[in-house]
Write a protein that holds these residues in place. Structure first.
Motif, short mmCIF file in Angstrom:
data_model
loop_
_atom_site.label_atom_id
_atom_site.label_comp_id
_atom_site.label_asym_id
_atom_site.label_seq_id
_atom_site.Cartn_x
_atom_site.Cartn_y
_atom_site.Cartn_z
N GLU A 253 1.60 7.19 -6.62
CA GLU A 253 0.51 7.84 -6.92
C GLU A 253 0.80 9.45 -6.61
OE1 GLU A 253 -4.33 7.98 -6.34
OE2 GLU A 253 -3.10 7.34 -4.81
N ASP A 254 1.43 9.44 -5.50
CA ASP A 254 1.78 10.85 -4.92
C ASP A 254 2.86 11.57 -6.10
OD1 ASP A 254 0.09 10.58 -2.75
OD2 ASP A 254 1.73 10.22 -1.32
N THR B 118 -6.71 2.70 -8.25
CA THR B 118 -5.41 3.97 -8.35
C THR B 118 -5.35 4.18 -10.04
OG1 THR B 118 -4.48 3.31 -6.27
CG2 THR B 118 -3.57 4.88 -8.00
N THR C 93 0.77 -1.30 -0.05
CA THR C 93 0.09 -0.10 -0.07
C THR C 93 1.00 1.25 0.15
OG1 THR C 93 -1.74 -1.08 1.06
CG2 THR C 93 -1.75 1.17 1.47
N GLU C 94 1.94 1.09 0.76
CA GLU C 94 2.70 2.28 0.92
C GLU C 94 3.34 2.65 -0.52
OE1 GLU C 94 6.84 3.89 3.21
OE2 GLU C 94 6.12 1.70 3.49
N SER D 236 0.90 4.24 -3.00
CA SER D 236 0.50 5.56 -2.65
C SER D 236 1.86 6.47 -3.07
CB SER D 236 0.29 5.55 -0.97
OG SER D 236 -0.93 4.76 -0.68
#
Length: 407
Positions: free
Chosen positions: A133-134, A180, A126-127, A130
């Motif tokens: 995506e960031d 995502t 998950t990290e 993310s």
């Protein structure tokens, strides 16, 4: 016109294909290099360790890396990281990600680093999803960097050929990766949405796949040719016969040149699961479309292009596979018959001998007593290229392959 779909055990859904919009003017074909996610093994090592000091002392400094060292220096730097047996894949990713962040607005370096990360054999978290995506939305990037970030995001989707698509969609953080990507596919930034749409259609088949694909065509994120190609890849995943028929109709009546759609459909037919997933009526219609759009070699026999050979080999393999599936015959027998027909272009034989089907076809030719005739057909072709050393060598090698005693 609506298409009703069934995905695994999910309830059937209806989706507007947007066939009318396919008749509008097409945008130019955009550069695309989609990738397929691969099965990843579980890595349990920590994300960082004292090995960091080792990398920082043995690899080029960031200053030399980003201030004129060039791609060779960059490749040397990344090779030191990726080949270090003391580092886990997670640690390698972390070091390469730090380099990516330091690359700033150097798109070639940034893309190279992202593409290198995409090849690391690690399980998604998950990290990490993310983080990617960031980076995609948090900074201003050149087009090639945006696409590389989307490709890296898609590579986090875990696949396993032993599982159904529905089962795969539940693996690990796959639900997060898919969501995502779907969000990116709806982005108003077409440089992001273009690549995300294509990656989303390649990782599986979801209830919103066709709506996203249709919207991307309508807003210009993808061209008509890209739309029909991606719809073709979805064909074997559409379970209902009428839905397959409508989707195929949308492809063959899209306004995209028949040669292009036939090439795409040949690729689809040759996918491992396609023949068993496509209904007989669909296969018959694809066969008809392929027959009407046979690849044509240039008039001059001396003109031999490798891409033409690949295109012809795929076309013939696909049409022969469909015929074998519908009639119960042999794909290889059909290929051997076509390339040895009287008046057949010898470049067709050359294409097949250069393909994965070469051994099986040459064995069939030997069984039929056609080995010498096949070699003679290629000998006549060699007369057309007396001054082309590379092509003459290729033809001789093809003759040697045909002449080998079947194992």
């Amino acid at each position: 016109m609506k298409i009703r779909l069934a995905v695994g055990t999910l309830a059937a859904i209806s989706c507007l294909l947007g066939i009318d919009s396919l008749t509008s003017e097409s945008s130019s074909e955009k550069e695309n290099s989609p990738t397929s996610a691969s099965l990843r093994r579980v890595i349990t090592a920590p994300a960082s360790s004292p090995q960091q000091g080792k990398i920082e002392t043995t690899a080029p400094s960031h200053a030399s890396l980003f201030e004129g060292a060039g791609l060779e220096g960059l490749r040397h730097h990344t090779d030191k990281i990726t080949s270090d047996p003391a580092l886990t894949p997670e640690q390698k990713f972390d070091f390469l990600w730090a380099d990516f962040q330091d690359a700033g607005r150097r798109p070639l370096i940034a893309k190279f680093l992202l593409d290198t990360m995409r090849l690391l054999p690690l399980r998604a978290t998950t990290e990490r999803v993310s983080k990617i995506e960031d980076a995609l939305y948090g900074s201003i990037h050149e087009q090639q960097v945006k696409r590389a970030l989307v490709n890296l995001l898609a590579s986090q989707y875990e696949t396993n050929e032993a599982l159904t698509l529905t089962e795969q969609s539940r693996l690990g953080v796959n639900p997060l990766v898919a969501a995502t990507l779907a969000k990116a596919a709806r982005s108003p930034d077409t440089e992001i949405s273009h690549q995300a749409v294509i990656q989303y259609t390649r990782i599986g088949f979801f209830p919103d796949t066709l709506p996203i694909l249709n919207a991307a065509l309508s807003n210009g994120a993808i061209s008509r040719a890209e739309y029909t190609r991606e719809l073709g890849f979805l064909l074997p995943l559409i379970q209902e016969p009428e839905a397959q028929r409508l989707a195929l109709h949308a492809i063959t009546h899209s306004g995209v040149p028949g040669g292009h759609t036939a090439e795409d459909l040949a690729t689809v037919v040759l996918l491992p699961y396609a023949l068993s997933s496509l209904h007989s009526d669909t296969l018959s219609q694809i066969q008809k479309h392929l027959a009407e759009n046979q690849p044509v070699f240039p008039d001059a026999l001396a003109t031999i292009d490798f891409l033409d050979l690949v295109r012809y080999s795929d076309w013939l393999s696909a049409i022969a596979a469909i015929e074998a599936s519908l009639s119960g015959g042999s794909t290889i027998d059909r290929i051997a018959t076509v390339v040895m027909q009287e008046g057949a272009d010898p470049r067709g034989l050359l294409a097949v001998v250069a393909s994965p089907a070469a051994e099986a076809v040459t064995r069939t030719l030997a069984q039929r007593g056609q080995t010498a005739a096949a070699q003679q057909k290629l000998a006549l072709l060699s007369l057309e290229v007396p001054n082309d050393v590379a092509m003459a060598r290729m033809i001789r090698e093809a003759q040697d392959i045909i002449g080998r005693r079947p194992s």
